[in-house]
Design an enzyme around this catalytic site. Sequence first.
Site, mmCIF file in Angstrom:
data_model
loop_
_atom_site.group_PDB
_atom_site.id
_atom_site.type_symbol
_atom_site.label_atom_id
_atom_site.label_comp_id
_atom_site.label_asym_id
_atom_site.label_seq_id
_atom_site.Cartn_x
_atom_site.Cartn_y
_atom_site.Cartn_z
ATOM 1 N N CYS A 157 -31.894 -57.536 84.486
ATOM 2 C CA CYS A 157 -32.064 -57.564 83.229
ATOM 3 C C CYS A 157 -32.764 -56.231 82.645
ATOM 4 O O CYS A 157 -32.245 -56.123 81.122
ATOM 5 C CB CYS A 157 -33.522 -58.064 82.830
ATOM 6 N N HIS A 172 -47.554 -59.418 55.588
ATOM 7 C CA HIS A 172 -46.242 -59.331 54.737
ATOM 8 C C HIS A 172 -45.613 -58.124 54.272
ATOM 9 O O HIS A 172 -46.877 -57.018 54.175
ATOM 10 C CB HIS A 172 -47.220 -60.050 53.804
ATOM 11 N N CYS A 222 -33.150 -57.794 89.089
ATOM 12 C CA CYS A 222 -33.884 -57.230 87.508
ATOM 13 C C CYS A 222 -32.909 -55.810 87.420
ATOM 14 O O CYS A 222 -32.471 -55.389 86.816
ATOM 15 C CB CYS A 222 -34.691 -57.055 87.666
ATOM 16 N N GLU A 262 -44.195 -63.390 60.067
ATOM 17 C CA GLU A 262 -45.572 -63.791 59.131
ATOM 18 C C GLU A 262 -45.359 -66.296 58.608
ATOM 19 O O GLU A 262 -46.443 -66.367 58.153
ATOM 20 C CB GLU A 262 -45.901 -63.519 57.560
ATOM 21 N N TYR A 289 -27.962 -68.517 80.145
ATOM 22 C CA TYR A 289 -28.269 -67.370 78.746
ATOM 23 C C TYR A 289 -27.513 -65.957 79.514
ATOM 24 O O TYR A 289 -27.202 -65.204 78.723
ATOM 25 C CB TYR A 289 -29.527 -67.680 79.403
ATOM 26 N N GLU A 346 -25.511 -64.450 76.814
ATOM 27 C CA GLU A 346 -25.866 -62.761 76.523
ATOM 28 C C GLU A 346 -24.596 -61.991 76.321
ATOM 29 O O GLU A 346 -24.378 -60.921 75.579
ATOM 30 C CB GLU A 346 -26.769 -63.080 77.725
ATOM 31 N N LYS A 386 -28.563 -55.022 81.661
ATOM 32 C CA LYS A 386 -28.146 -55.765 80.625
ATOM 33 C C LYS A 386 -29.191 -55.666 78.792
ATOM 34 O O LYS A 386 -28.338 -55.438 78.327
ATOM 35 C CB LYS A 386 -28.638 -57.462 81.062
#
Length: 453
Positions: free
Chosen positions: A48, A435, A43, A440, A178, A182, A51
Amino acid sequence: MAFDYDLFVIGGGSGGVRAARIAAAEGGAKVALAEEYRMGGTCVIRGCVPKKLMVFASSYPEAVEDARAYGWGAQLGAFDWPKFRDQLAEELTRLEGIYRRNLQNAGVTIYDQRAVLADPHTVRLADGQTFTAKHILIATGGRPFVPEMDHADKVLTSNDIFGLEKLPGSILIVGGGYIASEFACILHGMGVRVTQYYRGAQILRGFDDEARGMVAEGMRARGIDVSCGTDVLSLEPAEGGLRVRSTQGHDTVFDQVLYATGRRPNTEGLGLEEAGVSLGRNGEVIVDDWSQTAVPSIYAVGDVTDRINLTPVAIREGHAFADTVFRGDKRKADHDLVPSAVFTQPELGTVGLTEEAAREQGPIEVYSAAFRPMRTLFAGRQDRVMMKLIVCRETRRVLGCHIVAPEAGEMIQLAAIAIKMGATKEDFDRTVAVHPTMAEELVTLRTPVRRDD
């Protein structure tokens, strides 16, 4: 029997480091940890963290383009890969230092070399030293898998990307998971011509079908050549790179070829089977819910067990192990409703069941909305985002949430809290919308788009 250590951890990634720290600092154990490469594991060093920094770097061209649409006289120069790469390396060294200091501050003895099992209570280091331990934790993680083929030594894996001397002009990425998707988006954002081959019908297998279809559409709209139902027949060296022949009859030369076709647990040559530890078909260490192997003194956490291969899961597993064995707090790692994110462009955040998996368990309602978000709509881009909830018709509980949008990972983290607590669709409905935001939509979806009768 007197042991040299209460705990010996093999592997300095996120799971092993957390287990060592908690066992030593909070459990009062005498702990040692051996790591043959760099502290921090996949990682921090080649996964990660670097990345995600590359994701940030690759997103600026679109940001500058949008800035011009908003009236800014913004210009973007050429991307300086060597500058970014060197700064990235410095950051990883800084993070590695933090991991090392945290272990040392907790009182953990560190051995910067490979360790293997000699027997259920003995570890042998590469320099020949042996140590006994009451408990041994295997936390050696995983590694990229490249299938056997001619010239396989000339392809890249995800481990190689961060230290490239220069960016290629063109690259073929083989794989549809993934990691492959990615890096396709990252390298495209950095100016590389990207082609992606995946032998399946759609990329991101295992994720919600509607969500992964939208990600694929977004990638293609940005100019990435995503070719599904396609695999590599052969590759050979050619002037300027590698010549790739595909199952679709294409014969193309790419500057580089990156294989992202899965990962394998790092269990080879560790002496596990000789010590009595059972391995699965993929080479993973077989453990029970307490992360204990068939050998009572040996445990394993993280990607080496091939359960849920995510850094936060490895950390939870390591912490639960230390609590159970050294702090008298018997606790299992919770593998239910684990949220995750895919840092493609567009980004995908997900928690819970896909529509397809939920339907197999019983009648459901599906609430979904896809729309052009305000920010990029104003800039004239055709981007679309999606908010999707899967609801059990009987209990009204939200079984899954899937978001395709910028910052989807940030949004899914918060949605996961509600879903983990057992929120119903009506709980979402009672929540007042913020909002104007994209998220939302999660609390304003009123009519199901699909409903099982």
